[in-house]
Design a protein around this motif. Structure first.
Motif, PDB file in Angstrom:
ATOM      1  N   UNK A 193       0.833  -1.212   0.000  1.00  0.00           N
ATOM      2  CA  UNK A 193       0.000   0.000   0.000  1.00  0.00           C
ATOM      3  C   UNK A 193       0.861   1.252   0.000  1.00  0.00           C
ATOM      4  N   UNK A 194       0.329   2.304  -0.632  1.00  0.00           N
ATOM      5  CA  UNK A 194       0.987   3.609  -0.587  1.00  0.00           C
ATOM      6  C   UNK A 194       0.077   4.579   0.159  1.00  0.00           C
ATOM      7  N   UNK A 195       0.578   5.111   1.261  1.00  0.00           N
ATOM      8  CA  UNK A 195      -0.195   6.040   2.089  1.00  0.00           C
ATOM      9  C   UNK A 195       0.422   7.431   2.033  1.00  0.00           C
TER      10      UNK A 195
ATOM     11  N   UNK B  59      -1.777   6.376  -5.067  1.00  0.00           N
ATOM     12  CA  UNK B  59      -1.864   6.246  -3.602  1.00  0.00           C
ATOM     13  C   UNK B  59      -3.145   5.499  -3.226  1.00  0.00           C
ATOM     14  N   UNK B  60      -3.061   4.713  -2.166  1.00  0.00           N
ATOM     15  CA  UNK B  60      -4.224   3.941  -1.716  1.00  0.00           C
ATOM     16  C   UNK B  60      -5.070   4.688  -0.708  1.00  0.00           C
ATOM     17  N   UNK B  61      -4.441   5.655  -0.013  1.00  0.00           N
ATOM     18  CA  UNK B  61      -5.167   6.322   1.069  1.00  0.00           C
ATOM     19  C   UNK B  61      -4.430   7.598   1.464  1.00  0.00           C
ATOM     20  N   UNK B  62      -5.210   8.663   1.741  1.00  0.00           N
ATOM     21  CA  UNK B  62      -4.631   9.894   2.280  1.00  0.00           C
ATOM     22  C   UNK B  62      -5.218  10.127   3.667  1.00  0.00           C
TER      23      UNK B  62
ATOM     24  N   UNK C 212     -10.629   9.588  -6.853  1.00  0.00           N
ATOM     25  CA  UNK C 212     -10.724   8.146  -6.593  1.00  0.00           C
ATOM     26  C   UNK C 212      -9.911   7.722  -5.364  1.00  0.00           C
ATOM     27  N   UNK C 213      -8.992   8.571  -4.903  1.00  0.00           N
ATOM     28  CA  UNK C 213      -8.175   8.191  -3.737  1.00  0.00           C
ATOM     29  C   UNK C 213      -8.991   8.424  -2.466  1.00  0.00           C
TER      30      UNK C 213
END
Length: 218
Positions: A5-7, A52-55, A79-80
């Motif tokens: 995952x990329x946060x 990115x998967x989540x901010x 979409x993020x």
């Protein structure tokens, strides 16, 4: 194949970013954790990392006030999933954040495990709200109307509104978004029409109403 995952963590307090990073590091499959300490950096990081998967976004930080920051950042890559992390964890703020497109809300007083649990919920497609909080309904009819109007904007119109709020001129917005000035004029007209206002200034004032910090400034 992406490696984990990329946060993205957006918060102006290094200590709190560190705590969030520690919480995220305990999630299975975490790959990259990027950080931004102010709104401008956040925009740059999110623009450059559309995978990115989540901010995780703090509501109070330099360059953005309250929920207007959420609105502007969501418009960059709608979409993020964005999860608001805030010390202002009253039902109003939580409900408004979720209505304006946040995928979750984490109180700054949440435990490490609560933070991880909320993040896992959002990663699996759910909405994470603090347990045991009755979100109620919007009691301010003007805010309720404003949220509906903001929800009707397209992502590009929302980005334009966010840039108007930053004081950018049409030609600057056109340059930022790599489109013609005529296109921006059309977007501005559509934004004003959807918000039911006559001028850019009125549009910015409306946005600041939803963006203003829920707590009085001493």
């Amino acid at each position: 194949m992406p490696s984990g995952y990329k946060f993205v963590i957006v918060d102006d307090h290094p200590l709190f970013r560190g705590a969030l990073k520690q919480a995220l590091s305990g999630i299975d499959g975490v790959g990259t954790i990027l950080e931004a300490g102010d709104f401008e950096t956040a925009k740059t990081v999110i623009t450059a990392n559309e995978d990115a998967d989540l901010v995780l976004l703090d509501l109070s930080m330099p360059g953005a006030s309250g929920l207007s920051g959420l609105i502007s950042l969501r418009a960059i890559h709608s979409a993020i999933p964005m999860v608001v992390v805030s010390a202002h964890d009253d039902p109003e703020t939580i409900r408004r954040a979720l209505e304006l497109g946040a995928s979750g809300f984490i109180s700054k007083s949440a435990s490490m495990e609560d933070i991880r649990s909320a993040v896992r919920t959002v990663l699996s497609g759910g909405i994470a709200a603090p347990a045991g909080v009755d979100l109620g309904v919007e009691r301010d009819p003007e805010i309720s109307d404003l949220i509906k109007r903001l929800q009707s904007l397209t992502p590009q119109q929302t980005r334009v509104l966010g840039m108007l709020a930053e004081g950018l001129l049409n030609k600057q917005i056109a340059y930022e978004l790599s489109v013609s000035e005529a296109t921006i004029k059309a977007h501005v007209s559509a934004v004003l029409q959807k918000l039911g206002v006559d001028s850019r200034t009125q549009a910015v004032i409306m946005l600041s109403r939803i963006g203003s910090d829920p707590l009085p400034v001493a």
